[in-house]
Design a protein around this motif. Sequence first.
Motif, PDB file in Angstrom:
ATOM      1  N   ASN A 720       0.833  -1.289  -0.164  1.00 47.69           N
ATOM      2  CA  ASN A 720       0.030  -0.138  -0.014  1.00 47.69           C
ATOM      3  C   ASN A 720       0.909   1.241  -0.063  1.00 47.69           C
ATOM      4  OD1 ASN A 720      -1.875   2.251   0.617  1.00 47.69           O
ATOM      5  ND2 ASN A 720      -3.223   0.818   1.737  1.00 47.69           N
ATOM      6  N   HIS A 723      -0.260   4.711   1.529  1.00 48.18           N
ATOM      7  CA  HIS A 723      -0.164   4.609   3.236  1.00 48.18           C
ATOM      8  C   HIS A 723       1.380   5.029   3.522  1.00 48.18           C
ATOM      9  CE1 HIS A 723      -3.677   1.836   4.621  1.00 48.18           C
ATOM     10  NE2 HIS A 723      -4.117   3.139   4.097  1.00 48.18           N
ATOM     11  N   ASP A 753     -10.244   7.421   7.228  1.00 46.86           N
ATOM     12  CA  ASP A 753     -10.849   7.422   5.897  1.00 46.86           C
ATOM     13  C   ASP A 753     -10.413   8.994   5.108  1.00 46.86           C
ATOM     14  OD1 ASP A 753     -12.186   5.208   6.287  1.00 46.86           O
ATOM     15  OD2 ASP A 753     -13.933   5.828   7.066  1.00 46.86           O
ATOM     16  N   GLN A 756      -6.957   9.428   3.268  1.00 49.34           N
ATOM     17  CA  GLN A 756      -6.871   8.628   2.091  1.00 49.34           C
ATOM     18  C   GLN A 756      -7.128   9.789   0.785  1.00 49.34           C
ATOM     19  OE1 GLN A 756      -5.754   5.520   2.653  1.00 49.34           O
ATOM     20  NE2 GLN A 756      -6.107   6.146   4.759  1.00 49.34           N
ATOM     21  N   THR A 767      -2.363   2.195  -5.009  1.00 51.19           N
ATOM     22  CA  THR A 767      -2.914   1.918  -3.651  1.00 51.19           C
ATOM     23  C   THR A 767      -4.392   1.183  -3.772  1.00 51.19           C
ATOM     24  OG1 THR A 767      -1.990   4.122  -2.944  1.00 51.19           O
ATOM     25  CG2 THR A 767      -4.108   3.505  -1.718  1.00 51.19           C
TER      26      THR A 767
END
Length: 906
Positions: A720, A723, A753, A756, A767
């Motif tokens: 990811n 992240h 949330d 992101q 991602t």
Amino acid sequence: MCPVSLQDELATISLGQPVDIPRYFRYWGKAKPESSQFAHYHLLPYHCLDVAAVGWHLLTTTQPLCLRLSAQLQVSPAWLQGFFSYCLILHDLGKFARAFQNLTPSLSSTLVPFAGQCVYNERHDTLGFLLWKKTLVKKLIDIFPTTAKIEPWMEVVCGHHGQPPKRHVVNLSGHFLEEDERAAEAFVRDVSQLWLPDLSPLKHIDKQTFRQVSWQLAGVAVVADWLGSNQATFNYVSEPMTLSDYWQRLALPQGLTAVAEAPLIAPKPNVFNGIQQQFPSIDKPTPLQSYAESVELTDGPQLFLLEDVTGSGKTEAAMLLCQRLICGGMAKGVYVALPTMATANGMYERLAASYRALYDPDSQPSLVLAHGARHLSDGFVDSVALPLQQGDFDYESGEQSASAYCNAWLADSRKKALLADVGVGTIDQVLLAVLPARHQSLRLLGLADKVLLVDEVHAYDPYMRRLLTELLEAHARQGGSVILLSATVPELLRQELVASFAKGRNGEIPRLTDQNYPLVTHWNSQYVAEVPVETRPSVSRSVSVVRLADESLAMPIIEAAVLAGRCICWIRNTVADAREAFAQVKSQSWMEPSAITLFHSRFAMVDRQAIEKDVLSRFGRESVTAERTGQVLIATQVVEQSLDLDFDDMISDLAPIDLLIQRAGRLQRHNRDASGRVDNRAHDPRAAPSMYIIAPDVDDVVNESWLKQLLPGTQAVYSNVGHLWLTLNVLMRHNRIAMPDDVRHLIESVYSDNAQEQIPEALLLATSLALGAAKGEQGMAALNSLRLDKGYTRNSAESSGGWDEEVRIPTRLSAESVCVVLVRPEGDGLKPYAIAEKHSWTLSQISLPEHEWQRVCRKIPSHWEKAIESLKTQMPELKWAEVLPLTDELQNCYSDKGGWAGMQND
């Protein structure tokens, strides 16, 4: 089935007088591999009574096991003891099959003769269940009316070899002759006349409640069958006597001996009187430990989630809660689950000095390390290391006898930990309790009366996280308590973990709102509390963060640290990168070869133990200046959790924010005086800590290869990339990691949330693919998990592809790995790589990626194949492992640097 009530039955029977011998005495139940001057077979009815007698004593009405199960079923303890023991008498009805009896056709002329038309191609546990389900219930309608809901109980006891019996219809006529079915019917009628309890309580047991309890009952059946198969306790009897005579004179007293010699009863708990009882060196409890000493504990199962910075004393606080739960009668023991073997080893060493304080000083509690590399302290008492039983006849069609199955099970220390009073091991051992792996019911049974303590709860991937939530729900449902520990739990994960436990208790799913840090979340059936706590000043710190644009920039930082007499750690995200960094640093003229150490997970077990011990000595809490000066550690993630390590400086590859916070927690972890000794009151002469992070420029995201160009291995491990970008972005904006002040903000800046939405467009596709893969892993975990709500039945594993051996049921979805045992050629034979008096084969193990093993195994010289096959035949513990001879011919294909990677080479 109680001995007192038997007197009325026995009064009508003249014990020891000649009687007509029923046909069921013509069937053997256990047989020795070879004859002797003593009986070499045990009549089937007597083995059935042996197992029932063990079950009778395991379910003694005053013991917690019987009290807990009967309370859940809402029946009397006496009824449960009598009825389940009766069911256990019927556990081996499948052995009445002539196909089974054919396996040893010449034991005695008094036994049934061989019948060639019957072929044994289905296991006897399945045959017994299907005989009951398809034939006997119809013939025994006068005893078992259609309202008697006995079939699920029969499914439990017939699944006594660690898996539920199959439910599909097989050709019973190909296994049973008509006289076999008549013998089985006669046996059931006779034992029912003597011991069948009142069946009316069956009508009142809630179906769903029974399904939940059936998993623990299945574990009881497995233990009863194993103990009842021990010929050292239950001598073989081949001469008929009445069932009641055998039960009274032999089965009951021998069953009592079997249970007494298998110390499965928890010792008496100690009276709780404060933190120094377990930890006498702690003068002043931390705020979290003070909370654990004083928080009100409600009756019944409860969950604690302890969030605090690294080094804040979370483990001690958790063990205080464990002791109070044990003292309050809400648990009998504890299992501590950790993410890796290295962290489990570290926790074992910590608990070995304190676990006895949980129990009465005169008791002998057991502490087991739940993997094969355990090393014993002087105070270790392996009370669940039951003596292996003398082998009986191994059946065909891949079916082993009870003693063979359970010897293998109990000989594996990873599994025994769940039967110990205190177990320490990897999370994998308890995750198998919710997977369709043989003996999972024993895992659930062993866990049922224990506190499940999960450390580093943030450290699990999406697959394991889903299995963990399934486990929390299952453990809560069977009445267990849970303590979860972490320095870095995202809000979404905290909500998920608490919700799973609440669901298992049929409680309302709470909405958690408190954003404080450190924080304790306490759920019980009466309320949910979110309690902010302070952290102790000595672990509050601010670590400056500096980005290194290239790996080469790490070298001058390491050189400066070495020349200044400081110790430094460079954490790499892959074993390959760690090996390469180790080789580069070691080759520098300023680097003393003896002052640099490489530590990762891919060493042979014996070498990994030695390295781990050396690392703790050089960099652990008790290390001093003479041991630390100029030392360099090149390591992977094995050092970031649960090991009490303390470095002066640190370099790290970019990693997710929660892991970087963990790594920063190993940077100047303890306050030290001028001599390097830990002293929280002294002035620490070390310069303020800095953490150097190798990473690309956060503001220079041109395409999806932003990270891969610099750290391809890192992107392979932490896919990811969004992240990782969010992690670097928040750190570069703050230029520090301040603990505890910044922790909640840092975590939510990556995992919430809202965060992101900040990910650069160039990284969105990668991602999204990573998020999709994570959801796929969670879906795979859901697919693999048992449907525990279905009860102990084959239907509970339908979606997961059915039941299998433990070694083939994945608890992790990491890259495929292979367990390889390294061996040394010696003459024409093979010896273990590890030179040790005990556990040499386990200590010779190494875990290799599947692709690396495939590269090596193709080059094993063919002339060693016979020796390897012979070795695996002689050593059953190597059954599921690969064997790799350390020969000169394989020198260059095993290690990419050439030569064998090991510390015990000749």
